[in-house]
Design a protein around this motif. Structure first.
Motif, PDB file in Angstrom:
ATOM      1  N   ALA A  27       0.834  -1.283   0.070  1.00 14.87           N
ATOM      2  CA  ALA A  27       0.022   0.193  -0.114  1.00 14.87           C
ATOM      3  C   ALA A  27       0.815   1.255   0.187  1.00 14.87           C
ATOM      4  CB  ALA A  27      -0.888   0.221   1.095  1.00 14.87           C
ATOM      5  N   PHE A  28       1.954   1.222   0.763  1.00 13.20           N
ATOM      6  CA  PHE A  28       3.024   2.438   0.801  1.00 13.20           C
ATOM      7  C   PHE A  28       3.526   2.641  -0.526  1.00 13.20           C
ATOM      8  CE2 PHE A  28       7.155   4.195   1.689  1.00 13.20           C
ATOM      9  CZ  PHE A  28       6.824   5.243   2.510  1.00 13.20           C
ATOM     10  N   GLY A  29       3.990   1.676  -1.134  1.00 11.46           N
ATOM     11  CA  GLY A  29       4.742   1.792  -2.385  1.00 11.46           C
ATOM     12  C   GLY A  29       3.631   2.360  -3.542  1.00 11.46           C
ATOM     13  N   ILE A  77       1.538   6.816  -6.774  1.00  8.08           N
ATOM     14  CA  ILE A  77       0.579   7.916  -7.049  1.00  8.08           C
ATOM     15  C   ILE A  77       0.685   9.235  -6.653  1.00  8.08           C
ATOM     16  CG2 ILE A  77      -1.836   8.283  -7.179  1.00  8.08           C
ATOM     17  CD1 ILE A  77      -2.404   5.343  -7.045  1.00  8.08           C
ATOM     18  N   VAL A  78       0.906   9.321  -5.257  1.00 16.89           N
ATOM     19  CA  VAL A  78       0.896  10.516  -4.784  1.00 16.89           C
ATOM     20  C   VAL A  78       2.013  11.553  -5.109  1.00 16.89           C
ATOM     21  CG1 VAL A  78       0.738  11.754  -2.340  1.00 16.89           C
ATOM     22  CG2 VAL A  78      -0.594   9.868  -2.958  1.00 16.89           C
ATOM     23  N   ILE A  97       4.817  16.349  -7.232  1.00 19.35           N
ATOM     24  CA  ILE A  97       5.670  17.035  -8.180  1.00 19.35           C
ATOM     25  C   ILE A  97       5.016  17.757  -9.115  1.00 19.35           C
ATOM     26  CG2 ILE A  97       7.566  16.517  -9.631  1.00 19.35           C
ATOM     27  CD1 ILE A  97       8.387  16.160  -6.996  1.00 19.35           C
ATOM     28  N   SER A  98       3.840  17.244  -9.360  1.00 18.01           N
ATOM     29  CA  SER A  98       3.230  18.104 -10.666  1.00 18.01           C
ATOM     30  C   SER A  98       2.480  19.194 -10.274  1.00 18.01           C
ATOM     31  CB  SER A  98       2.292  17.053 -11.531  1.00 18.01           C
ATOM     32  OG  SER A  98       2.802  15.851 -12.066  1.00 18.01           O
ATOM     33  N   MET A  99       1.797  19.268  -8.966  1.00 17.85           N
ATOM     34  CA  MET A  99       1.337  20.294  -8.491  1.00 17.85           C
ATOM     35  C   MET A  99       2.400  21.427  -8.234  1.00 17.85           C
ATOM     36  SD  MET A  99      -2.030  19.736  -8.451  1.00 17.85           S
ATOM     37  CE  MET A  99      -2.409  21.285  -7.437  1.00 17.85           C
ATOM     38  N   TRP A 100       3.520  21.042  -7.653  1.00 19.98           N
ATOM     39  CA  TRP A 100       4.710  21.963  -7.354  1.00 19.98           C
ATOM     40  C   TRP A 100       4.933  22.401  -8.728  1.00 19.98           C
ATOM     41  CZ3 TRP A 100       5.616  24.572  -3.239  1.00 19.98           C
ATOM     42  CH2 TRP A 100       5.279  24.282  -1.947  1.00 19.98           C
ATOM     43  N   ALA A 101       5.141  21.690  -9.725  1.00 21.40           N
ATOM     44  CA  ALA A 101       5.736  22.077 -10.968  1.00 21.40           C
ATOM     45  C   ALA A 101       4.750  23.384 -11.697  1.00 21.40           C
ATOM     46  CB  ALA A 101       5.710  21.213 -11.962  1.00 21.40           C
TER      47      ALA A 101
END
Length: 205
Positions: free
Chosen positions: A109-111, A116-117, A122-126
């Motif tokens: 689950a962590f992987g 996904i997250v 990263i996309s949101m920060w970009a």
């Protein structure tokens, strides 16, 4: 009785009275007394003297058997204790197995969430960096237009109109970009805190 015995008589009594012991135990004890006789004879003693020093063979057998019985009872108690403890050890084994399975599912689950997250973050920060750069460029557009006028001495009303419009758009975007920055910062901090908690939980278990 012991003072008139010789080695053969003494050893025969021991062998007969120790028949309840296993062959290995009986031979071990008889070998010890054979060694006593051999050492005594080498020291110059007679067989009768050695028998007298060793003591009554019947009493020796009684002491040996009593000692062996106590050892067997102690061993039996230890076995019973281990048997009673076995369900507890099985319980711990089941708990350990359950913990191992939980770790496997937690790792999966962590992987999965990380795959996904993490790219999403990263996309949101970009996107935020792109909007921030655009907002700064919009706000600076009148200055850029003025610099262009100073270099080429050419006044183009459309450029100035566009620069003023972009300046206004930059001012509108700036507060929203600030709010988005705070939201992304909280989201990133929360994700990092959750990830650290998962890692600590996995190690402690």
């Amino acid at each position: 009785m012991g003072s008139r015995m010789n080695k053969e008589q003494y050893m025969r009594i021991l062998a007969e009275q120790l028949r309840s012991l296993s062959l290995a135990e009986r031979n071990e004890l008889l070998y010890e007394y054979e060694a006593h006789f051999a050492f005594g004879i080498q020291s110059g003693k007679t067989e009768e003297e050695i028998c007298s020093e060793l003591g009554n063979p019947y009493e020796i057998v009684q002491e040996v058997l009593q000692e062996r019985n106590e050892q067997h009872r102690s061993h039996s108690r230890d076995n019973n204790y281990n048997y009673r403890q076995e369900p507890i050890s099985q319980k711990y084994k089941k708990q350990s197995s359950s913990s191992a399975i939980s770790k496997v599912f937690l790792s999966i689950a962590f992987g999965f969430l990380t795959i996904i997250v993490f790219p999403f973050g990263i996309s949101m920060w970009a996107i935020w960096f792109s909007l921030s750069a655009a907002s700064i460029a919009f706000i600076l557009s009148p200055l850029l237009c003025f610099a262009d006028f100073m270099m080429y001495s050419e006044f183009v009303p459309a450029k100035w109109f566009a620069a003023v419009g972009l300046f206004g758009l930059g001012l509108v975007l700036a507060p929203n970009i600030k709010s988005v920055f705070k939201g992304l910062l909280r989201m990133t901090a929360g994700y990092c805190k959750w990830m650290a908690g998962v890692v600590r939980g996995g190690k402690s278990s």
